[in-house]
Design a protein around this motif. Structure first.
Motif, PDB file in Angstrom:
ATOM      1  N   VAL A   3       0.866  -1.287   0.038  1.00 29.38           N
ATOM      2  CA  VAL A   3      -0.143   0.069   0.021  1.00 29.38           C
ATOM      3  C   VAL A   3       0.810   1.076   0.087  1.00 29.38           C
ATOM      4  N   ALA A   4       1.828   1.263   0.758  1.00 24.61           N
ATOM      5  CA  ALA A   4       2.912   2.536   0.972  1.00 24.61           C
ATOM      6  C   ALA A   4       3.441   2.622  -0.293  1.00 24.61           C
ATOM      7  N   LEU A   5       3.978   1.414  -1.192  1.00 22.97           N
ATOM      8  CA  LEU A   5       4.615   1.823  -2.492  1.00 22.97           C
ATOM      9  C   LEU A   5       3.570   2.196  -3.324  1.00 22.97           C
ATOM     10  N   ALA A   6       2.468   1.871  -3.276  1.00 22.09           N
ATOM     11  CA  ALA A   6       1.287   2.164  -4.468  1.00 22.09           C
ATOM     12  C   ALA A   6       0.948   3.433  -4.301  1.00 22.09           C
ATOM     13  N   VAL A   7       0.937   4.150  -2.952  1.00 26.85           N
ATOM     14  CA  VAL A   7       0.997   5.694  -2.478  1.00 26.85           C
ATOM     15  C   VAL A   7       1.933   6.485  -3.155  1.00 26.85           C
ATOM     16  N   ARG A   8       3.201   5.970  -2.649  1.00 30.57           N
ATOM     17  CA  ARG A   8       4.411   6.860  -2.900  1.00 30.57           C
ATOM     18  C   ARG A   8       4.816   6.884  -4.423  1.00 30.57           C
ATOM     19  N   ALA A   9       4.576   5.817  -5.234  1.00 26.16           N
ATOM     20  CA  ALA A   9       4.688   5.966  -6.527  1.00 26.16           C
ATOM     21  C   ALA A   9       4.238   7.116  -7.286  1.00 26.16           C
ATOM     22  N   PRO A  10       2.839   7.365  -7.271  1.00 23.39           N
ATOM     23  CA  PRO A  10       2.414   8.334  -7.762  1.00 23.39           C
ATOM     24  C   PRO A  10       2.618   9.710  -7.414  1.00 23.39           C
ATOM     25  N   VAL A  11       3.110   9.933  -6.144  1.00 20.86           N
ATOM     26  CA  VAL A  11       3.429  11.130  -5.803  1.00 20.86           C
ATOM     27  C   VAL A  11       4.843  11.437  -6.088  1.00 20.86           C
ATOM     28  N   ARG A  12       5.583  10.742  -6.239  1.00 23.13           N
ATOM     29  CA  ARG A  12       6.973  10.766  -6.729  1.00 23.13           C
ATOM     30  C   ARG A  12       6.803  11.235  -8.033  1.00 23.13           C
ATOM     31  N   SER A  13       5.831  10.661  -9.069  1.00 20.32           N
ATOM     32  CA  SER A  13       5.907  10.635 -10.338  1.00 20.32           C
ATOM     33  C   SER A  13       5.328  12.226 -10.777  1.00 20.32           C
TER      34      SER A  13
END
Length: 244
Positions: free
Chosen positions: A128-138
Motif C-alpha cells: 500500500v505504501a509503495l502504491a501511494v508513494r509512486a504516483p506522488v513521486r511521479s
C-alpha cells in the motif's frame, strides 16, 4: 517613489502581462496539459525574478552592452523556445488533461484514488505504501519539469531582460530617499506579482473554457506551439539583422 510613479508602472506592467506572447502560449498549453498550473506559472514568474536580480545587481546593463553575451542569450532563448514550441505542436493531437504520466486527470479535476494492493500483514502495508508513494513521486517529477520549462521560457528570453532594462529605469527617482537598487527591486517585484495573477488566470481560463471542447483544445495547443516557434524565429531574425 510616489504613488503616481507606482500607478504608472502598474498600468504599463498590466498591459505588458496582458499582451499575448510566448509566456501566454506556455500558460495555455500548461492549462490544457498539466494536472496543476501552479508549477508552470511559478517557473515563468521565477524567470522575472532572475531578470529583477540582474537589474538590481547591475548585470543587466553589462549583458545588454556586450554583443557576445547578448547574442549567446538570444541563441539560447530562441533554441529553447523552438524546442518547446515543436514539442507542443507534436503533442496537439493528444491535447487533454493529464499529469504528464499515463494516468488521465478526471474531468471533474478530482484526484484519483491510489491503487491498493491486496494483502495482509506487513507485506500488505508495504504494498500500500509503495502504491501511494509512486504516483506522488511521479507527480513531483512532472511538476519539477513544468517549473523548469517555465523558468527556461521567461528566464532565457532576451526581450524580457531588455524590456526590464528599458522600462524600470523610467520609473525610478534619483531624488527619492529609497536607493535606486531598492526602487528597481520594488518595481521588479511588482511586475512579478502582476504576472503571477495574469498568468494564473490565463492558464485556468484556458482549462475551464476548453475542458469540454476537445477539438478547440487541440487547435489552441497547436496554435500555442506555432506561436512559440514564431517567437523563436523572430528572436533569431532580429539578432541576425543586428550582426549583419
Amino acid at each position: 517613489m510616489d504613488l503616481s510613479q507606482l500607478a504608472g508602472f502598474a498600468a504599463v506592467s498590466i498591459t505588458l502581462a496582458m499582451t499575448p506572447g510566448a509566456d501566454w502560449a506556455y500558460c495555455i498549453s500548461s492549462g490544457l496539459r498539466a494536472r496543476r498550473v501552479a508549477p508552470s506559472v511559478a517557473g515563468l514568474c521565477a524567470g522575472y525574478l532572475v531578470h529583477t536580480a540582474l537589474i538590481v545587481a547591475g548585470l543587466a546593463a553589462l549583458i545588454a552592452a556586450s554583443p557576445g553575451l547578448l547574442t549567446g542569450l538570444t541563441l539560447a532563448g530562441a533554441a529553447y523556445l523552438l524546442w518547446l514550441g515543436i514539442s507542443t505542436m507534436r503533442s496537439w493531437r493528444g491535447a487533454g488533461f493529464t499529469d504528464g504520466s499515463t494516468t488521465p486527470v478526471p474531468a471533474s479535476g478530482a484526484e484519483s484514488e491510489p491503487a491498493v494492493a491486496e494483502g495482509s500483514g506487513s507485506s500488505g502495508s508495504g504494498s500500500v505504501a509503495l502504491a501511494v508513494r509512486a504516483p506522488v513521486r511521479s507527480r513531483r517529477a512532472v511538476e519539477r519539469r513544468e517549473f523548469l520549462k517555465g523558468l527556461g521560457t521567461s528566464g532565457t528570453n532576451p526581450k524580457a531582460l531588455l524590456l526590464y532594462l528599458a522600462l524600470i529605469p523610467q520609473f525610478v527617482d534619483p531624488a527619492a530617499a529609497l536607493a535606486l537598487p531598492l526602487q528597481s527591486l520594488v518595481l521588479g517585484l511588482s511586475h512579478f506579482g502582476v504576472s503571477v495573477l495574469v498568468y494564473t488566470l490565463v492558464a485556468l481560463g484556458a482549462r475551464r473554457l476548453l475542458r469540454s471542447r476537445p477539438a478547440a483544445a487541440r487547435a489552441v495547443t497547436l496554435a500555442s506551439g506555432i506561436l512559440m516557434v514564431c517567437v523563436a524565429l523572430v528572436l533569431l531574425g532580429e539578432r541576425l539583422l543586428v550582426l549583419a
